[in-house]
Each structure stands twice: as structure tokens, then as C-alpha cells.
Design a protein around this motif. Structure first.
Motif, short mmCIF file in Angstrom:
data_model
loop_
_atom_site.label_atom_id
_atom_site.label_comp_id
_atom_site.label_asym_id
_atom_site.label_seq_id
_atom_site.Cartn_x
_atom_site.Cartn_y
_atom_site.Cartn_z
N GLU A 3 0.83 -1.21 0.00
CA GLU A 3 0.00 0.00 0.00
C GLU A 3 0.86 1.26 0.00
OE1 GLU A 3 -3.23 2.27 2.91
OE2 GLU A 3 -2.31 0.36 3.48
N ALA A 4 1.92 1.27 0.80
CA ALA A 4 2.80 2.44 0.86
C ALA A 4 3.52 2.65 -0.48
CB ALA A 4 3.81 2.26 1.99
N ALA A 5 3.94 1.56 -1.15
CA ALA A 5 4.63 1.70 -2.43
C ALA A 5 3.72 2.28 -3.49
CB ALA A 5 5.18 0.34 -2.86
N ILE A 6 2.47 1.81 -3.53
CA ILE A 6 1.52 2.33 -4.52
C ILE A 6 1.24 3.82 -4.26
CG2 ILE A 6 -0.85 2.14 -5.34
CD1 ILE A 6 -0.68 -0.87 -4.76
N GLN A 7 1.06 4.17 -2.99
CA GLN A 7 0.80 5.56 -2.64
C GLN A 7 2.01 6.45 -2.96
OE1 GLN A 7 -0.38 6.02 1.40
NE2 GLN A 7 -0.73 8.24 1.26
N ALA A 8 3.22 5.97 -2.68
CA ALA A 8 4.42 6.76 -2.97
C ALA A 8 4.61 6.95 -4.47
CB ALA A 8 5.64 6.07 -2.36
N LYS A 9 4.33 5.93 -5.27
CA LYS A 9 4.45 6.07 -6.73
C LYS A 9 3.50 7.14 -7.25
CE LYS A 9 4.10 3.45 -11.03
NZ LYS A 9 3.80 2.11 -11.64
N ARG A 10 2.28 7.15 -6.74
CA ARG A 10 1.31 8.15 -7.18
C ARG A 10 1.75 9.56 -6.79
NH1 ARG A 10 -2.53 5.93 -5.00
NH2 ARG A 10 -2.76 7.18 -3.10
N LEU A 11 2.30 9.72 -5.59
CA LEU A 11 2.75 11.04 -5.15
C LEU A 11 3.97 11.52 -5.93
CD1 LEU A 11 2.30 10.65 -1.28
CD2 LEU A 11 0.88 11.99 -2.85
N VAL A 12 4.89 10.58 -6.27
CA VAL A 12 6.07 10.97 -7.05
C VAL A 12 5.67 11.40 -8.45
CG1 VAL A 12 8.17 10.06 -8.11
CG2 VAL A 12 7.69 9.57 -5.72
N GLN A 13 4.72 10.67 -9.07
CA GLN A 13 4.25 11.07 -10.39
C GLN A 13 3.54 12.42 -10.34
OE1 GLN A 13 1.83 7.76 -11.60
NE2 GLN A 13 3.59 6.56 -12.36
N LYS A 14 2.81 12.65 -9.24
CA LYS A 14 2.12 13.95 -9.10
C LYS A 14 3.11 15.09 -8.96
CE LYS A 14 -1.38 16.21 -6.25
NZ LYS A 14 -2.28 16.06 -5.06
N ALA A 15 4.25 14.83 -8.31
CA ALA A 15 5.26 15.87 -8.15
C ALA A 15 6.08 16.09 -9.41
CB ALA A 15 6.18 15.51 -6.98
N GLY A 16 5.94 15.18 -10.40
CA GLY A 16 6.68 15.34 -11.65
C GLY A 16 8.14 15.01 -11.56
N VAL A 17 8.51 14.14 -10.65
CA VAL A 17 9.91 13.75 -10.46
C VAL A 17 10.10 12.36 -11.09
CG1 VAL A 17 11.73 13.24 -8.81
CG2 VAL A 17 10.10 15.09 -8.36
N PRO A 18 11.03 12.18 -12.02
CA PRO A 18 11.25 10.85 -12.61
C PRO A 18 11.87 9.89 -11.59
CG PRO A 18 12.92 12.39 -13.38
CD PRO A 18 11.94 13.20 -12.58
N PHE A 19 11.37 8.71 -11.57
CA PHE A 19 11.89 7.71 -10.63
C PHE A 19 12.26 6.41 -11.33
CE2 PHE A 19 7.38 7.02 -10.95
CZ PHE A 19 7.24 5.64 -10.98
N ALA A 20 11.85 6.21 -12.60
CA ALA A 20 12.21 4.99 -13.32
C ALA A 20 13.52 5.18 -14.07
CB ALA A 20 11.09 4.61 -14.31
#
Length: 293
Positions: free
Chosen positions: A97-114
Motif C-alpha cells: 500500500e505504501a509503495a503504490i501511494q508513494a508512486k502516485r505522489l512521485v508522479q504527481k510531483a513530476g519527479v522521474p523515478f524509473a
């Protein structure tokens, strides 16, 4: 201080140490049995100080991408804390649950993580070393594939050999059955009991036993027996009908006295060793050829 006094003093000190240890052990045993009053523990709950510390270390004013903190929406509740499987499953669900929530927040902030496709990270091992490892892995994989292919080929060869043996046995059985039938028909033909052999042309004079049975083209009988086929007739005309062969070309008194085939002219010809008239040579001799040149 004399030696006797020192000895007495050391013994007294040893006795005092032993008494102190025994007293300490007795006190500990009494405290453990709750026979002596236990010292009271004092707890301090200073809420104002704790709240001040929380406000001091709080980072609520920063953006989430700088804090990267995740709080689970639902607390972990397990029926029994001793159940390791259930407890680890709850931890896994909370982490997912935390990983899914963190991925959504990172995408919302516009920061590349892949990691990009053309990303090259610095490796501890050199490219040459990794190439050798890759080559070794490929060699091992090739060896396994070759072993499997060889095993498959061995199985196929065994299966093919078995099929071939079965086919050869079947052909031998068919040939034996045909030869038995031919022998039976030959015996009937020689005995005069035609029976079912009237509808077949059989080569009964074949010495190798590999006779063929063919349907008769017509009922050709001669003296109660079928006439031989055209092939058999040609062989009879060429080789005769069997019987005595030795001494057939020996001279007899009659053949020696028979001069009907003798020709004087033929026997005088040079081709038979006689002295006759020779044909003129068409090619000049060696001396004439040399003189001509």
C-alpha cells in the motif's frame, strides 16, 4: 607485623568477603520473593515538553517530495502476535500500500523515478570481466542444449532402430509366407493336383526359390498342365530344359566322320593359318616412308 599476624589478618578479610557475598545473595532472594519492599518507579509524562520537541523536529511545512514519508491508512491488527505468517502478511500488505501511494505522489510531483532505457551505471567489475562471465554462461547453456539434443537423437535412433527391426521382421514373415505358398503350389503342380493353382502362372523351374505368382492371362493347358509363360519359354529356348550338361560338346565317332561343315577354301585363308593370297598393304613400309620424307 609477624607472619602469624599477617596470616590471621588475611583469614579475617576472607571471612568478611564471604559474609558480604552471603548477605547480598540473601537480600536478592528476599527481594525476588517479594518479602522486602521494592523501590518504586516514577514515570514522568511531560506533554508540553514532548509537544515542543515534535514541533521542533516536524517537517510539515516542507513539500512531500522532500519528506518522502508515508503513513498507512489502516493500522496492523492481527489475531495472534505469535502467528508469524499472518504478521508477515500484514507487513507485506502495508508495504505494498505504501509503495503504490508513494508512486502516485512521485508522479504527481513530476519527479522521474524509473531508470531510462539508455542508462549506464558505473560497474564494480570491468566490461572484459563481464564479457568473460557472459561467455561462460553462454557456453554452459550451449552445453546443456547440446546434451539435450544428443539425448533426443539417441532416443530417436533407438526408436528408429526398433521400427526398422519391426519392418524387417514383417518383411521376413511376408517373404516366408509367400515362399511357403509357392512351395505348396509347386508341389501341387508336380503331383498333378492343380487345386487352386489353375489361376496362377508359377515359375516351378526356378532354382533360387524366389518365384513369383501372377494371375493367369488365360487357361492355356497342355496335357492337363498349364503352358509356361513367355519368360519361361524364352529361358527354355536359351538354356534348354535341364538334364545332362556335361560332355555335350565332346566329339563322337559320328561327329568326327562328318565332313559336311569342312571348307577347303575357308581353311586356306590367312585368317585360319593357311597360305593364301594376301591383300596388298595399304600403308607403305618404314624404308619407303623414310625415303619419301
Amino acid at each position: 607485623m609477624s607472619d602469624d599476624e599477617e596470616r590471621v589478618y588475611s583469614e579475617s578479610e576472607a571471612m568478611m568477603v564471604d559474609e558480604d557475598e552471603e548477605t547480598a545473595l540473601e537480600i536478592a532472594a528476599l527481594q525476588q520473593a517479594d518479602l522486602l519492599p521494592q523501590p518504586k518507579k516514577t514515570f514522568a509524562n511531560r506533554k508540553d515538553a514532548l509537544a515542543a520537541l515534535v514541533d521542533e523536529i516536524s517537517q510539515s511545512g516542507l513539500e512531500w517530495i522532500q519528506r518522502c514519508d508515508i503513513t498507512s491508512a489502516a493500522p496492523i491488527v492481527v489475531d495472534s502476535i505469535e502467528n508469524d505468517l499472518e504478521r508477515e502478511l500484514k507487513f507485506y500488505e502495508q508495504g505494498l500500500e505504501a509503495a503504490i501511494q508513494a508512486k502516485r505522489l512521485v508522479q504527481k510531483a513530476g519527479v522521474p523515478f524509473a531508470r531510462p532505457d539508455d542508462y549506464f551505471a558505473e560497474m564494480v567489475k570491468t566490461d572484459a570481466h563481464m564479457a568473460r562471465i557472459r561467455q561462460k554462461l553462454l557456453s554452459e547453456q550451449k552445453g546443456i542444449e547440446n546434451a539435450e539434443e544428443a539425448k533426443k537423437q539417441r532416443e530417436l535412433r533407438k526408436y528408429g532402430k526398433k521400427i526398422q527391426q519391426e519392418k524387417l521382421k514383417e518383411r521376413e514373415d511376408q517373404k516366408k509366407a509367400v515362399l511357403d505358398k509357392v512351395a505348396t503350389i509347386k508341389k501341387r503342380l508336380r503331383s498333378g493336383d492343380m487345386g487352386e493353382a489353375d489361376d496362377f502362372e508359377v515359375d516351378i523351374d526356378s532354382d533360387d526359390g524366389d518365384a513369383s505368382i501372377k494371375p493367369a492371362r488365360g487357361k492355356k493347358t497342355k496335357g492337363g498342365k498349364p503352358t509356361p509363360g513367355s519368360k519361361r519359354q524364352r529361358k527354355n529356348e536359351k538354356f534348354g530344359f535341364g538334364g545332362k550338361k556335361r560332355g555335350m560338346k565332346n566329339n563322337t565317332a559320328e561327329s568326327s566322320a562328318d565332313m559336311s561343315g569342312f571348307s577347303v577354301r575357308k581353311n586356306k585363308s590367312p585368317s585360319f593359318g593357311g597360305v593364301g593370297r594376301r591383300k596388298p598393304a595399304t600403308r607403305p613400309g618404314k624404308s619407303r616412308r623414310q625415303r619419301g620424307h
